[in-house]
Every structure is written in C-alpha cells, then in structure tokens.
Design a protein around this motif. Structure first.
Motif, PDB file in Angstrom:
ATOM      1  N   ALA A 106      -7.970   0.667   6.586  1.00  0.00           N
ATOM      2  CA  ALA A 106      -6.607   0.113   6.562  1.00  0.00           C
ATOM      3  C   ALA A 106      -5.693   0.885   5.618  1.00  0.00           C
ATOM      4  CB  ALA A 106      -6.664  -1.348   6.136  1.00  0.00           C
ATOM      5  N   GLY A 107      -6.255   1.795   4.846  1.00  0.00           N
ATOM      6  CA  GLY A 107      -5.428   2.583   3.923  1.00  0.00           C
ATOM      7  C   GLY A 107      -5.200   1.897   2.599  1.00  0.00           C
ATOM      8  N   LEU A 108      -6.058   0.939   2.257  1.00  0.00           N
ATOM      9  CA  LEU A 108      -5.880   0.225   0.995  1.00  0.00           C
ATOM     10  C   LEU A 108      -6.627   0.884  -0.159  1.00  0.00           C
ATOM     11  CD1 LEU A 108      -6.282  -3.507   2.125  1.00  0.00           C
ATOM     12  CD2 LEU A 108      -4.256  -2.097   2.110  1.00  0.00           C
ATOM     13  N   ARG A 112      -0.187   3.844   9.489  1.00  0.00           N
ATOM     14  CA  ARG A 112      -0.114   2.437   9.063  1.00  0.00           C
ATOM     15  C   ARG A 112       0.743   1.585   9.999  1.00  0.00           C
ATOM     16  NH1 ARG A 112      -1.382   5.363   4.884  1.00  0.00           N
ATOM     17  NH2 ARG A 112      -2.546   4.506   3.114  1.00  0.00           N
ATOM     18  N   GLU A 155      -7.214  -9.754   5.633  1.00  0.00           N
ATOM     19  CA  GLU A 155      -8.260  -9.849   4.615  1.00  0.00           C
ATOM     20  C   GLU A 155      -9.214 -11.010   4.873  1.00  0.00           C
ATOM     21  OE1 GLU A 155      -6.125 -10.051   0.786  1.00  0.00           O
ATOM     22  OE2 GLU A 155      -4.514  -9.230   2.004  1.00  0.00           O
ATOM     23  N   LYS A 187       6.731  -3.439   9.712  1.00  0.00           N
ATOM     24  CA  LYS A 187       5.934  -3.061  10.891  1.00  0.00           C
ATOM     25  C   LYS A 187       6.780  -2.992  12.167  1.00  0.00           C
ATOM     26  CE  LYS A 187       1.550  -3.201   9.207  1.00  0.00           C
ATOM     27  NZ  LYS A 187       0.497  -2.180   9.369  1.00  0.00           N
ATOM     28  N   LEU A 235      -2.111  -7.199  -1.527  1.00  0.00           N
ATOM     29  CA  LEU A 235      -2.976  -6.090  -1.134  1.00  0.00           C
ATOM     30  C   LEU A 235      -2.453  -5.405   0.121  1.00  0.00           C
ATOM     31  CD1 LEU A 235      -6.735  -7.024  -1.522  1.00  0.00           C
ATOM     32  CD2 LEU A 235      -5.542  -5.049  -2.437  1.00  0.00           C
ATOM     33  N   LEU A 236      -1.788  -6.194   0.963  1.00  0.00           N
ATOM     34  CA  LEU A 236      -1.322  -5.650   2.235  1.00  0.00           C
ATOM     35  C   LEU A 236      -0.241  -4.581   2.077  1.00  0.00           C
ATOM     36  CD1 LEU A 236       1.658  -7.107   2.765  1.00  0.00           C
ATOM     37  CD2 LEU A 236       0.214  -9.047   3.266  1.00  0.00           C
ATOM     38  N   LEU A 237       0.339  -4.474   0.874  1.00  0.00           N
ATOM     39  CA  LEU A 237       1.401  -3.482   0.660  1.00  0.00           C
ATOM     40  C   LEU A 237       0.961  -2.074   1.050  1.00  0.00           C
ATOM     41  CD1 LEU A 237       3.213  -4.152  -2.723  1.00  0.00           C
ATOM     42  CD2 LEU A 237       4.179  -4.139  -0.442  1.00  0.00           C
ATOM     43  N   ALA A 238      -0.269  -1.741   0.673  1.00  0.00           N
ATOM     44  CA  ALA A 238      -0.747  -0.383   0.937  1.00  0.00           C
ATOM     45  C   ALA A 238      -0.900  -0.129   2.426  1.00  0.00           C
ATOM     46  CB  ALA A 238      -2.075  -0.154   0.231  1.00  0.00           C
ATOM     47  N   ASN A 239      -1.028  -1.193   3.215  1.00  0.00           N
ATOM     48  CA  ASN A 239      -1.200  -1.044   4.661  1.00  0.00           C
ATOM     49  C   ASN A 239       0.142  -0.947   5.389  1.00  0.00           C
ATOM     50  OD1 ASN A 239      -1.624  -3.006   7.423  1.00  0.00           O
ATOM     51  ND2 ASN A 239      -2.906  -1.213   7.192  1.00  0.00           N
ATOM     52  N   LEU A 240       1.239  -1.154   4.683  1.00  0.00           N
ATOM     53  CA  LEU A 240       2.532  -1.147   5.355  1.00  0.00           C
ATOM     54  C   LEU A 240       3.025   0.280   5.577  1.00  0.00           C
ATOM     55  CD1 LEU A 240       4.362  -4.145   3.650  1.00  0.00           C
ATOM     56  CD2 LEU A 240       3.021  -4.081   5.747  1.00  0.00           C
TER      57      LEU A 240
END
Lengths: 211, 357
Positions: free
Chosen positions: A47-49, A72, A79, A101, B239-244
């Motif tokens: 997911a790029g985290l 992305r 999660e 998005k 945590l989702l920030l990095a996925n945006l």
C-alpha cells in the motif's frame, strides 16, 4: 496485475519479509498466516505505507517509487485495526480521502449506504464501536477508482449483514470494473462465497502459493 | 510494578516534554548564572509575594504532569493500568507518591536549593512554606490521579463537535487543541511572549534588527517539538496518509499550510508590537522567515526516528551557530531564502527515502 521483485522489508536491521519474485494475476487473492507472520507488513508495504527495498509494480506500468502518485491512485488499503482522530467524523475523513482519490460524484453516498456508515455519518469517530470503525475504513478503501484493494482482516468486528453486503460489493466490483482484491482473514474465507484466484501462505518471512 | 509504571507514565512525560525542558534549562542555567539564582532565591525568601509566584509556577508544572498522567490512563493501550486499582490503597498511594516525586523532580530540586538557603538565612517561615507547598503538590497530584484511576472515562466537558467538514489542514491543529491543550498554550505563550518582549526591548536602547532575528530564532525553537507531535499524530491516527495519491509538492504545500496556521498568531504579534522604526515589510519578512525555518525543522524531523535528546542537542548547537551568524550580520533575506530552500530541498530528498530504502 501486481509484480513484486526483490522485496526486502526489515525493522531495525532485522529482515522480516523477503519476496524474491511474486506475480499476482487479476482477481481475488487470499493471504493466510498466523499472528505475526508478516501479512500486515506485506499489505502495508504494497500500500506504500512502509519503506522497503525492491520493486512493486502495478499493471506492468506503475512502479511504487517511480510513480508514487499514479500507483497510490490505483491501490487502496483498509487496515486490520483502524484508528482515526476521535474528533473527526466519517464525513470529514471521507471528504478528505475522496478528494485525494478523485472519488466520482455520488460514490461516497452510495458506499456509505451499502456499508451502513450513513447512519453515523456526522458522529465523531471517538464515539464509534470497533465495528463502526471497520465499516468506515472499508468505505475509505473503496473510494476512487482503484485497480487493487487490500483488505486486511475485513471480517473482524463486522456484523453478518454488512459482511454479506461487502462481499456482494466485492463481487460486483470484480465482475463489472475488474478491480482486484488482496485479503487476509483468520475466518473461513470459503464462507464469503468469493471465487479466489489465488491463495498464499505467509510465514517465516516468505510468501508461498497454497495448493 | 514500579518499573512498569515508570516506563509507561514517567519516562514518556520527560520524552514528550524534552523540548520544553531543554529550553527552560537553557534559559535558567545558560543565561542566568548561579549567583543570579542565589539572588533570586534570597529575594523570594524575604518576600511572601515572590514565594507565591514561585508556588504558582510550580502549580502550573504540576497541573501539566497530572493532566499528562490522567490522559495516559485514558488511552486504550493503557487499559491494563486499570488493574492497578486492585492494589491496596496504601501501597497504591505509595507508588503514586514515588512516581510523582520523579515527575516533580525539577520542582523538588529547586525547592531543595531554596530550603538550603532558607536554613542559611534562618528564614524559617519561608522554609515551612516551601515544604508545605511541595507536600501539597505531591499529595494533591496523588489524589487527582488516583481519583481518575477509580473513576475512568468520565463525562468531561468537551469542546463541541464541529458541524462542518473539517479540512485536512485543520486536523492536527484541532487535535493539538483538543488533546494537548497545555502544550499548545505553552508553546504559543512562550513564542509570542518572546516576540513581544523583543519588540518592546528594541526601542529601549541602540539595538538593530539583529535583536529581532535573535527573538525570531528563539520563537522558532519553541516550535521545535511540533514536528514530532505532528508525526506521532499521523502515525497513530492517519496511517492512510501515505497511501493517498498526493505528490511530494502537494504534501509539502499541505504541511506549509498547517504550519502557516500554527505560526499565524506570531504575524499578528509582530505587526501589532513591531517597533515604529522597523518597516512593516521587514516585519512580514521576519514572519515569513520564521515560517520557512519551522518548515525546515519539519522537513528535518518528519518521519525520522530521532532521539529527542539528540534532537534537542542539535537544536541547541543550531541556536549557537545561528546566534554567531546573526552577530556577523547575516541579513534577513538570506535567512529566509536558506530556510525555505533547504526545507523544500530536504523534503524532496527525504520523500524518496520514506518509500524506498
């Protein structure tokens, strides 16, 4: 659909995941493994985290490091145990993620209805139960026009009726929009009625196909 | 049990407030010499009013520690601490007492110094006052946190929920205000207080604009821990920030807006209190430079697990270096350009590292 090459993920110098080569075809892929086996680490990496060494490419075109925005835009993640600032509402978070998005008009409302988030749309997340948080995280993970959605333990804390609607939605997205899914679950996935394209075992820091 | 309590409650307090402690110790024992403290203590021992002021400062610090511990007791990962209420009350109070002795060490240390001088000057009333003040603070703290332990999750007065969609740029400022209000208030009070003080000091002597730059640098330093707080907030809740799908430039822009909002009161302060002899464009330039340097601190600190002590040491030496550069006449424009350029450059460089090792 997703190509992983020479992936190594380490925490404080200790390698926890090694994926020399992995090719996932379009469809629904199920990853299983015990607690601490590395499933969530793998999902978060895709997911790029998390930072990692190696290459992850979507549709032979979008490489996670070379095309960070385009990648992305097409890969979403929910999660296993979502947590949000307690003063924010589902409306705040969906507005923010939906804008980033590029969610089509009306998508947020449709998903909120299907997942039952609309009933607590303007409530602060601090008042949510774990199931409500889960519904919100699933909604956020379906926003936009993803090519791949990663669902980490989507069944945990979800009520039966919502789970059934979620799997109908996954089936529909798969059939009509060719969205691929990667999911983990400690529950019996055969009960979801989804047709799995591939099943994978995560353990001892490696990923192997299940027969 | 004490070890666990120490690691869960005491150590995080000192780590969280390392920046403030660094700054306070720097001023208290850097600018002020031991003989200045001696003079201050001697005056306080002879003046009940000054002693009250000391006690008020101690109460503020104690309130901060109590608020921190009560907050820690409420967070989900510390739910296991609820079992602590099963410990018999005498033993529990003893543990709380030991913990608060550790938390109030800065007060107790200074009070001990004052007591030694009180004995020296045979100022027995002051001696009694100090002992009673410290004991009251310790006992009051123990009662306050034990009360919360026995009555968790109260219906506290909360800031009202917002009726409009909150933009991302307000997520962290809102969190800071709701969850760490004392940290926000202290940061802004100290920063704005320094700028007001410097602006008022300026016309009193033959100072030049270097004085304003020194004040600006001190105000920036008070914000040195904000980047870490922001990073912790996002790591924990977003945590989702990095996925945006946000470009590096857009992410930088969003953070610039967040810090612009946080730093905005300082603009009002310098414009309102700016010396008449200093042109408005210089004051605005001063504020923009401060914004750039806060962004630079953000770029340097964000997403890197830097030991808070090392971070404070780096800030301290940065301050010394900055002081020298100011003394040698580095102009405001140079400070501004360097701050913004390095902030942007380092942000781009570290953005790649955040994804790829």
């Amino acid at each position: 659909m997703l190509t992983v090459a020479n992936l190594t993920k380490a925490y404080s110098g200790r390698t926890v995941l090694t994926v020399p080569a992995l090719l996932l075809s379009p469809g629904i892929h199920y990853f299983q493994g015990g607690n601490g086996s590395g499933k969530t680490t793998f999902f978060r990496t895709v997911a790029g985290l998390l930072p990692f060494a190696g290459q992850i490419t979507l549709d032979d075109r979008y490489e996670i490091s070379r095309d960070p925005v385009a990648y992305r835009m097409r890969v979403n993640y929910a999660e296993a145990e979502p947590l949000y600032p307690d003063f924010l509402t589902a409306r705040d978070l969906a507005g923010f993620v939906g804008r980033a998005k590029l969610a089509p008009a009306g998508q947020v409302d449709t998903l909120a209805e299907i997942l039952g988030v609309s009933t607590f749309w303007t409530q602060p997340t601090g008042t949510f139960s774990s199931g409500m948080l889960k519904k919100l995280s699933l909604l956020l993970a379906l926003l936009g026009k993803p090519r791949l959605v990663l669902l980490d333990e989507p069944l945990t804390t979800l009520d039966v009726a919502t789970a059934a609607r979620l799997f109908d939605l996954i089936r529909k997205l798969r059939d009509e929009q060719e969205v691929s899914f990667m999911l983990t679950s400690h529950q019996d996935v055969s009960l979801t009625g989804l047709t799995l394209t591939g099943s994978w075992q995560v353990g001892d820091g490696i990923i192997t196909p299940l027969p | 049990m004490l070890t666990v309590l120490y690691r869960v409650l005491v150590l995080p307090f000192y780590i969280r407030n390392a920046g403030t402690f660094g700054l306070v110790f720097y001023f208290a024992f850097g600018f002020m010499r031991p003989m200045d403290h001696e003079a201050l203590i001697a005056s306080a021992l002879g003046s009940f009013f000054l002693l009250i002021l000391f006690a008020l400062a101690w109460v503020l610090y104690t309130a901060r520690t109590v608020s921190f511990i009560r907050g820690q007791l409420a967070i989900p990962e510390h739910l296991f601490l609820q079992t602590f209420r099963l410990v018999p009350i005498r033993r529990r109070c003893f543990y709380w007492f030991v913990l608060f002795t550790q938390l109030l060490l800065p007060i107790i240390g200074y009070a001990a110094w004052m007591l030694a001088r009180a004995v020296h000057y045979q100022s027995w009333a002051s001696l009694l006052f100090i002992i009673l003040a410290v004991l009251c603070l310790l006992i009051g703290s123990v009662l306050a946190v034990d009360y919360r332990l026995l009555r968790p999750a109260p219906d506290t007065v909360r800031l009202p929920s917002l009726r409009f969609r909150l933009p991302y740029e307000l997520f962290f400022p809102t969190y800071w205000l709701r969850h760490e209000p004392l940290s926000l208030v202290f940061t802004k009070l100290i920063s704005c207080g320094i700028l007001v003080g410097i602006c008022r000091l300026y016309p009193t002597d033959d100072y030049d604009q270097r004085l304003l730059l020194i004040g600006l640098m001190l105000a920036i330093i008070t914000h040195s821990q904000v980047g870490r707080q922001l990073h912790q907030f996002e790591q924990r809740y977003l945590l989702l920030l990095a996925n945006l799908p946000l470009s590096v430039a857009r992410r930088f822009g969003q953070y610039a807006l967040i810090y612009g909002l946080i730093w905005f009161p300082e603009l009002l302060i310098v414009l309102h209190n700016g010396p008449i002899s200093v042109p408005v464009y210089y004051l605005i330039g001063l504020w923009l430079t401060g914004w750039g340097w806060i962004m630079l601190l953000h770029s340097l600190g964000y997403s890197r697990s830097i030991n808070p002590d090392r971070w404070q040491i780096a800030i301290f030496w940065g301050f010394i270096g900055g002081l020298l550069a100011i003394m040698f006449g580095w102009p405001l424009l140079a400070w501004g350009v360097v701050g913004w350029l390095v902030a942007v450059g380092y942000w781009y460089r570290s953005s790649r590292r955040r994804v790829q090792l």
